[in-house]
Write an enzyme that holds these catalytic residues in place. Structure first.
Site, PDB file in Angstrom:
ATOM      1  N   ASP A  11       1.550  -3.679  -9.392  1.00 51.06           N
ATOM      2  CA  ASP A  11       1.222  -4.991  -9.935  1.00 51.06           C
ATOM      3  C   ASP A  11       1.515  -5.083 -11.425  1.00 51.06           C
ATOM      4  OD1 ASP A  11       0.399  -5.461  -7.393  1.00 51.06           O
ATOM      5  OD2 ASP A  11      -1.747  -5.482  -7.845  1.00 51.06           O
ATOM      6  N   HIS A  44       0.821  -1.209   0.000  1.00 50.19           N
ATOM      7  CA  HIS A  44       0.000   0.000   0.000  1.00 50.19           C
ATOM      8  C   HIS A  44       0.861   1.267   0.000  1.00 50.19           C
ATOM      9  CE1 HIS A  44      -4.067  -1.729   0.383  1.00 50.19           C
ATOM     10  NE2 HIS A  44      -3.404  -2.745   0.910  1.00 50.19           N
ATOM     11  N   GLU A  96      -7.433  -0.355 -15.314  1.00 49.33           N
ATOM     12  CA  GLU A  96      -8.059  -0.867 -14.100  1.00 49.33           C
ATOM     13  C   GLU A  96      -8.647   0.252 -13.251  1.00 49.33           C
ATOM     14  OE1 GLU A  96      -7.380  -4.290 -10.713  1.00 49.33           O
ATOM     15  OE2 GLU A  96      -5.975  -4.058 -12.369  1.00 49.33           O
ATOM     16  N   GLY A 119      -8.063 -13.726  -6.821  1.00 45.41           N
ATOM     17  CA  GLY A 119      -8.473 -13.277  -5.498  1.00 45.41           C
ATOM     18  C   GLY A 119      -7.512 -13.621  -4.386  1.00 45.41           C
ATOM     19  N   ALA A 120      -6.289 -14.045  -4.746  1.00 41.51           N
ATOM     20  CA  ALA A 120      -5.331 -14.485  -3.732  1.00 41.51           C
ATOM     21  C   ALA A 120      -4.290 -13.423  -3.410  1.00 41.51           C
ATOM     22  CB  ALA A 120      -4.636 -15.764  -4.204  1.00 41.51           C
ATOM     23  N   GLY A 121      -4.457 -12.207  -3.927  1.00 43.24           N
ATOM     24  CA  GLY A 121      -3.474 -11.157  -3.688  1.00 43.24           C
ATOM     25  C   GLY A 121      -2.209 -11.340  -4.485  1.00 43.24           C
ATOM     26  N   SER A 151      -2.089 -10.752  -7.952  1.00 41.35           N
ATOM     27  CA  SER A 151      -2.183  -9.916  -9.161  1.00 41.35           C
ATOM     28  C   SER A 151      -2.648 -10.671 -10.394  1.00 41.35           C
ATOM     29  CB  SER A 151      -0.844  -9.223  -9.448  1.00 41.35           C
ATOM     30  OG  SER A 151      -0.482  -8.397  -8.383  1.00 41.35           O
ATOM     31  N   SER A 152      -3.685 -11.464 -10.239  1.00 43.50           N
ATOM     32  CA  SER A 152      -4.246 -12.154 -11.402  1.00 43.50           C
ATOM     33  C   SER A 152      -4.797 -11.167 -12.424  1.00 43.50           C
ATOM     34  CB  SER A 152      -5.337 -13.131 -10.962  1.00 43.50           C
ATOM     35  OG  SER A 152      -6.378 -12.459 -10.267  1.00 43.50           O
ATOM     36  N   SER A 153      -5.398 -10.081 -11.959  1.00 46.12           N
ATOM     37  CA  SER A 153      -5.956  -9.106 -12.897  1.00 46.12           C
ATOM     38  C   SER A 153      -4.862  -8.365 -13.649  1.00 46.12           C
ATOM     39  CB  SER A 153      -6.859  -8.103 -12.160  1.00 46.12           C
ATOM     40  OG  SER A 153      -6.139  -7.394 -11.174  1.00 46.12           O
TER      41      SER A 153
END
Length: 395
Positions: free
Chosen positions: A182, A41, A170, A132-134, A136-138
């Site tokens: 990411d 962050h 995004e 959804g696992a943190g 960075s799939s997106s």
């Protein structure tokens, strides 16, 4: 992913593309997910991050079109098998699409909005990056599409430029207020290295990171607790950081020196929420710099372990984005002899990382799994994180 595995994956994705679209693709590309070693962050606060690429990738078989049509298919989306989504480029608009197709479509929109002559494409996607696992799939999905279109339309964009466009896709098209880390990690990481990235000017340094040579491993523990960046809590944290910067009269929290943190917190008065957010970001930037210094010095890499633990405490107590499952991973791993552990990614679920001696991998994995069973949690997925190559063309 090894060259042999890459060839096999490329062939399979290309064959499915041919079945879907009736012709062979013009090429096949891959872009990885990532693990963030330290620096959470901080990217949307103009700070420092240190991710590395995973062997898990999004793979795209793509052909260019000239008729203003975008056709999309994913092997990984329930209900998508056999069904191709067709969109017209002139109809693409921010937040018009709430499905998985918003990610590749948003990249096409961002490229065209930036003035790049993309005239259409047929795309088939398959990914091994856990969603959804943190991890960075997106971003992997966005970067692989961007790289393919960059090559097919001869746009001449460099990795960091593609990352910027993917972030815009995004942020604006999908509506998720993510930072630049990411996408840059997916586009720019190198095998055997962690990427020290200054998110303000996008300057990069590839830092050698070979744990196996020192008898260590880094495990990823996917808690199976899903999160979504586009939901409200992530945005609230970002807005709180921006409020803190405004109250302190700086462009971003990056501009608050670590040595002046106490004075800055005093200036924020009794706004405890903002104080916590500011404290995390400033101390996290300093943690990144300490890890970089240790890795560059060539000293024992085990010394970064306690810094990872500090980072988790800050994310849990100040940023307040951990969850019982993530805390259980960290506490159990440390009690079982881990050198360090922390949550990684956006938070509210996802994954934790565990730095451990090679000889302790099995006992720690067993202890974490048993702790989840005892707590009534879903069995976690545990795998080794190996610093891997960034986005590239496979064929």
């Amino acid at each position: 992913m090894s060259e042999a595995v890459a060839d096999t994956v490329a062939e399979a994705v290309a064959e499915r593309f041919t079945e879907l679209y009736g012709a062979e693709p013009h090429g096949v590309w891959a872009a990885p997910g990532r693990v963030n070693l330290i620096g959470e962050h901080t990217d949307y606060n103009d700070g420092f991050v240190m991710p590395f690429a995973l062997p898990h990738t999004a793979v795209a078989a793509v052909s260019a079109r000239e008729d203003g049509v975008l056709r999309l298919h994913s092997a990984d989306v329930e209900g998508a098998e056999g069904g191709v989504t067709e969109l017209r480029l002139d109809d693409l608009a921010p937040e018009s699409d709430k499905n998985w197709t918003a990610y590749p479509a948003g990249v096409v929109w961002a490229l065209r909005e930036a003035g790049h002559a993309v005239t259409g494409a047929d795309i088939h996607l398959a990914s091994t990056v856990p969603s959804g696992a943190g991890l960075s799939s997106s971003a992997a999905l966005e970067v692989v599409v961007a790289l393919a279109l960059n090559d097919l339309f001869s746009l001449g964009l460099r990795g960091w430029q593609l990352a910027r466009l993917c972030q815009r896709a995004e942020n604006v098209y999908v509506g998720a207020p993510v930072g630049i880390m990411d996408q840059t990690a997916s586009a720019c990481c190198e095998a055997g290295h962690a990427l020290f990235l200054d998110t303000r000017d996008l300057s990069q340094k590839q830092i050698p990171f070979d744990l196996a040579a020192e008898g260590m491993r880094l495990l990823v523990v996917d808690t199976q607790v899903k999160h979504s960046h586009s939901e409200g809590e992530y945005g609230k944290r970002r807005a709180g950081c921006e409020k803190g910067a405004a109250l302190l009269g700086v462009n971003a929290l990056r501009d608050i020196p670590y040595e002046e943190l106490d004075a800055a917190l005093a200036r924020l008065g009794d706004d405890e929420e903002v104080r916590r957010l500011v404290r995390h970001v400033v101390t996290e930037d300093e943690r990144v710099e300490r890890v970089v210094s240790l890795l560059k010095s060539g000293d024992d890499t085990r010394a970064i372990g306690p810094i990872l633990v500090e980072g988790h405490a800050s994310l849990r107590d100040d940023f307040r984005i951990s969850c019982p499952e993530l805390d259980l991973v960290v506490d159990t791993a440390l009690a079982s002899g881990a050198l360090g552990a922390r949550m990684t990614g956006g938070g509210f679920g996802g994954s934790a990382i565990v730095l451990t001696e090679e000889t302790d991998v099995d006992p720690i994995t067993k202890a974490v799994t048993e702790a989840f069973t005892a707590a009534g949690f879903t069995t976690p997925r545990v795998f080794e994180a190996v610093p891997s190559a960034g986005a590239r063309r496979l064929r």
